[in-house]
Design a protein around this motif. Structure first.
Motif, PDB file in Angstrom:
ATOM      1  N   LYS A  78       0.833  -1.211   0.000  1.00 53.02           N
ATOM      2  CA  LYS A  78       0.000   0.000   0.000  1.00 53.02           C
ATOM      3  C   LYS A  78       0.862   1.253   0.000  1.00 53.02           C
ATOM      4  N   LEU A  79       1.946   1.216   0.768  1.00 56.96           N
ATOM      5  CA  LEU A  79       2.849   2.363   0.861  1.00 56.96           C
ATOM      6  C   LEU A  79       3.423   2.714  -0.508  1.00 56.96           C
ATOM      7  N   VAL A  80       3.966   1.722  -1.187  1.00 55.16           N
ATOM      8  CA  VAL A  80       4.592   1.949  -2.496  1.00 55.16           C
ATOM      9  C   VAL A  80       3.553   2.353  -3.535  1.00 55.16           C
ATOM     10  N   GLU A  81       2.407   1.672  -3.529  1.00 56.79           N
ATOM     11  CA  GLU A  81       1.352   1.999  -4.492  1.00 56.79           C
ATOM     12  C   GLU A  81       0.833   3.419  -4.308  1.00 56.79           C
ATOM     13  N   THR A  82       0.698   3.851  -3.054  1.00 53.99           N
ATOM     14  CA  THR A  82       0.206   5.208  -2.791  1.00 53.99           C
ATOM     15  C   THR A  82       1.193   6.256  -3.298  1.00 53.99           C
ATOM     16  N   ALA A  83       2.476   5.998  -3.095  1.00 53.86           N
ATOM     17  CA  ALA A  83       3.487   6.943  -3.583  1.00 53.86           C
ATOM     18  C   ALA A  83       3.442   7.054  -5.105  1.00 53.86           C
ATOM     19  N   ILE A  84       3.323   5.929  -5.766  1.00 52.43           N
ATOM     20  CA  ILE A  84       3.274   5.942  -7.234  1.00 52.43           C
ATOM     21  C   ILE A  84       2.015   6.638  -7.726  1.00 52.43           C
ATOM     22  N   TYR A 126      13.919  -5.367   2.544  1.00 52.26           N
ATOM     23  CA  TYR A 126      14.030  -6.102   1.283  1.00 52.26           C
ATOM     24  C   TYR A 126      12.782  -5.918   0.421  1.00 52.26           C
ATOM     25  N   TYR A 127      11.604  -6.092   1.041  1.00 55.32           N
ATOM     26  CA  TYR A 127      10.372  -6.082   0.246  1.00 55.32           C
ATOM     27  C   TYR A 127      10.090  -4.686  -0.315  1.00 55.32           C
ATOM     28  N   ALA A 128      10.284  -3.660   0.488  1.00 54.36           N
ATOM     29  CA  ALA A 128      10.095  -2.304  -0.024  1.00 54.36           C
ATOM     30  C   ALA A 128      11.072  -2.015  -1.161  1.00 54.36           C
ATOM     31  N   SER A 129      12.311  -2.484  -1.010  1.00 54.25           N
ATOM     32  CA  SER A 129      13.317  -2.291  -2.067  1.00 54.25           C
ATOM     33  C   SER A 129      12.927  -3.034  -3.326  1.00 54.25           C
ATOM     34  N   LYS A 130      12.452  -4.244  -3.165  1.00 55.56           N
ATOM     35  CA  LYS A 130      12.012  -5.047  -4.316  1.00 55.56           C
ATOM     36  C   LYS A 130      10.896  -4.338  -5.078  1.00 55.56           C
ATOM     37  N   GLU A 134      11.277  -2.736  -8.788  1.00 60.07           N
ATOM     38  CA  GLU A 134      10.446  -3.194  -9.908  1.00 60.07           C
ATOM     39  C   GLU A 134       9.816  -1.999 -10.626  1.00 60.07           C
ATOM     40  N   HIS A 135       9.344  -1.038  -9.858  1.00 62.80           N
ATOM     41  CA  HIS A 135       8.760   0.173 -10.447  1.00 62.80           C
ATOM     42  C   HIS A 135       9.811   0.968 -11.212  1.00 62.80           C
ATOM     43  N   MET A 136      10.981   1.152 -10.612  1.00 62.31           N
ATOM     44  CA  MET A 136      12.036   1.917 -11.276  1.00 62.31           C
ATOM     45  C   MET A 136      12.477   1.251 -12.573  1.00 62.31           C
ATOM     46  N   ILE A 137      12.623  -0.041 -12.555  1.00 64.67           N
ATOM     47  CA  ILE A 137      13.052  -0.765 -13.757  1.00 64.67           C
ATOM     48  C   ILE A 137      11.997  -0.650 -14.855  1.00 64.67           C
ATOM     49  N   GLU A 183      22.978  -2.867 -12.427  1.00 63.63           N
ATOM     50  CA  GLU A 183      22.854  -3.202 -13.849  1.00 63.63           C
ATOM     51  C   GLU A 183      21.675  -2.487 -14.499  1.00 63.63           C
ATOM     52  N   HIS A 184      20.757  -1.986 -13.672  1.00 57.22           N
ATOM     53  CA  HIS A 184      19.597  -1.236 -14.175  1.00 57.22           C
ATOM     54  C   HIS A 184      19.729   0.259 -13.907  1.00 57.22           C
ATOM     55  N   GLY A 185      20.903   0.691 -13.468  1.00 54.81           N
ATOM     56  CA  GLY A 185      21.118   2.102 -13.199  1.00 54.81           C
ATOM     57  C   GLY A 185      20.556   2.571 -11.873  1.00 54.81           C
ATOM     58  N   ILE A 186      20.209   1.619 -11.005  1.00 48.46           N
ATOM     59  CA  ILE A 186      19.670   1.951  -9.684  1.00 48.46           C
ATOM     60  C   ILE A 186      20.770   1.739  -8.653  1.00 48.46           C
ATOM     61  N   ARG A 187      20.990   2.731  -7.806  1.00 53.17           N
ATOM     62  CA  ARG A 187      22.066   2.636  -6.821  1.00 53.17           C
ATOM     63  C   ARG A 187      21.518   2.364  -5.432  1.00 53.17           C
ATOM     64  N   MET A 188      21.958   1.292  -4.835  1.00 50.43           N
ATOM     65  CA  MET A 188      21.611   0.990  -3.442  1.00 50.43           C
ATOM     66  C   MET A 188      22.845   1.167  -2.576  1.00 50.43           C
ATOM     67  N   ASN A 189      22.683   1.918  -1.497  1.00 44.89           N
ATOM     68  CA  ASN A 189      23.737   2.113  -0.507  1.00 44.89           C
ATOM     69  C   ASN A 189      23.106   2.085   0.880  1.00 44.89           C
ATOM     70  N   ALA A 190      23.910   2.290   1.903  1.00 46.86           N
ATOM     71  CA  ALA A 190      23.392   2.306   3.269  1.00 46.86           C
ATOM     72  C   ALA A 190      24.125   3.346   4.094  1.00 46.86           C
ATOM     73  N   VAL A 191      23.430   3.863   5.108  1.00 43.85           N
ATOM     74  CA  VAL A 191      24.075   4.688   6.124  1.00 43.85           C
ATOM     75  C   VAL A 191      24.083   3.881   7.417  1.00 43.85           C
TER      76      VAL A 191
END
Length: 268
Positions: A78-84, A126-130, A134-137, A183-191
């Motif tokens: 719901k969180l991801v869908e609402t943002a989109i 993990y799930y939010a990132s997934k 998927e949306h970004m790709i 590989e899809h131009g998406i950068r994942m990092n962490a603080v």
């Protein structure tokens, strides 16, 4: 004095989980003040409504609040869908939400305690990132995902059992998922944080002060700050500035990094 570094995020859209107080609130505030559209989140409807209204007054973008329990996969969806649906796209996901389990023994803890800690601190990231990836790709967005981990995840001993295990897991998730997403131009990092001035840290200081009538919570916090090599506690702005950098074009070649924002606490 620490403050927010100036970045321009006008026209970009971000989700910040666990963002109605503490570090998450600081990150959401920095993004809002930089002009981004921001979705703020916590489990409590009143909190997200209040924070979204406050940040909206200071932002050229749009700030909305979504109550969602990060232990529940359907809430994350719901969180991801609402943002989109609201913003049209997601450019940045900040996985900040976490719980601090207080088990006294890994052997004595229940499997339910384990599942709750891992569901919120690991599975949710993990799930939010997934879902965001998927949306970004699909939309061809070269976005950014920033995970929140801790120097506790680097330790091989000490307390913070489930919390430490969960943050070690986030380090591994960041390294491995970053490789695929790049590989899809998406950068994942962490603080990675150490002791930071938040409600939770103050609560811990208050509990310690209760055992000694000659000490106050402020005394405990000052002592903790002085033990850091840089001589002070971290502040939400410190973490917000790090996230803003990692998500910016200035970090376009930074992939799979765990940026330790700890005042040198990670060196101990």
């Amino acid at each position: 004095m620490v403050g927010y570094v100036e970045f321009d995020y006008s026209g970009e859209s971000a989700i910040v989980t666990g963002s109605t107080k503490g570090i998450g609130r600081g990150i959401a505030e920095a993004l809002a003040e930089a002009g981004a559209n921001v979705l703020v989140n916590s489990r409590t409807e009143g909190d997200v409504t209040d924070v979204a209204a406050d940040l909206n007054e200071r932002s050229d973008g749009e700030v909305i609040g979504v109550a969602a329990d990060m232990a529940v996969p359907e809430d994350i969806e719901k969180l991801v869908e609402t943002a989109i649906d609201t913003f049209g796209e997601i450019d940045l996901l900040v996985n900040n939400a976490a719980v601090w389990p207080r088990e006294e023994s890994l052997v004595g803890a229940s499997i339910e305690d384990w599942e709750f800690a891992m569901d919120v601190n690991v599975r949710a990231q993990y799930y939010a990132s997934k879902l965001a990836a998927e949306h970004m790709i699909e939309e061809g967005i070269e976005g950014s995902i920033v995970n929140h981990t801790s120097q506790t995840g680097d330790r091989r001993t000490g307390d913070r059992g489930f919390y430490g295990v969960s943050k070690t897991s986030i380090n591994g998730l960041t390294w491995r998922m970053a490789h695929e997403l790049a590989e899809h131009g998406i950068r994942m990092n962490a603080v990675s944080t150490d002791v930071t001035e938040t409600y939770q840290l103050r609560h811990e200081a208050e509990m310690m002060a209760e055992d000694d009538p000659d000490r106050k919570a402020e005394d405990v916090l000052d002592e903790w700050g002085r033990t850091r090599p840089i001589g002070r506690l971290g502040r939400p702005e410190d973490l917000a500035n790090a996230v803003m950098y990692l998500a910016s074009d200035g970090a376009s070649y930074v992939v799979g990094a765990v940026l330790r924002v700890s005042g040198g606490g990670n060196l101990e």
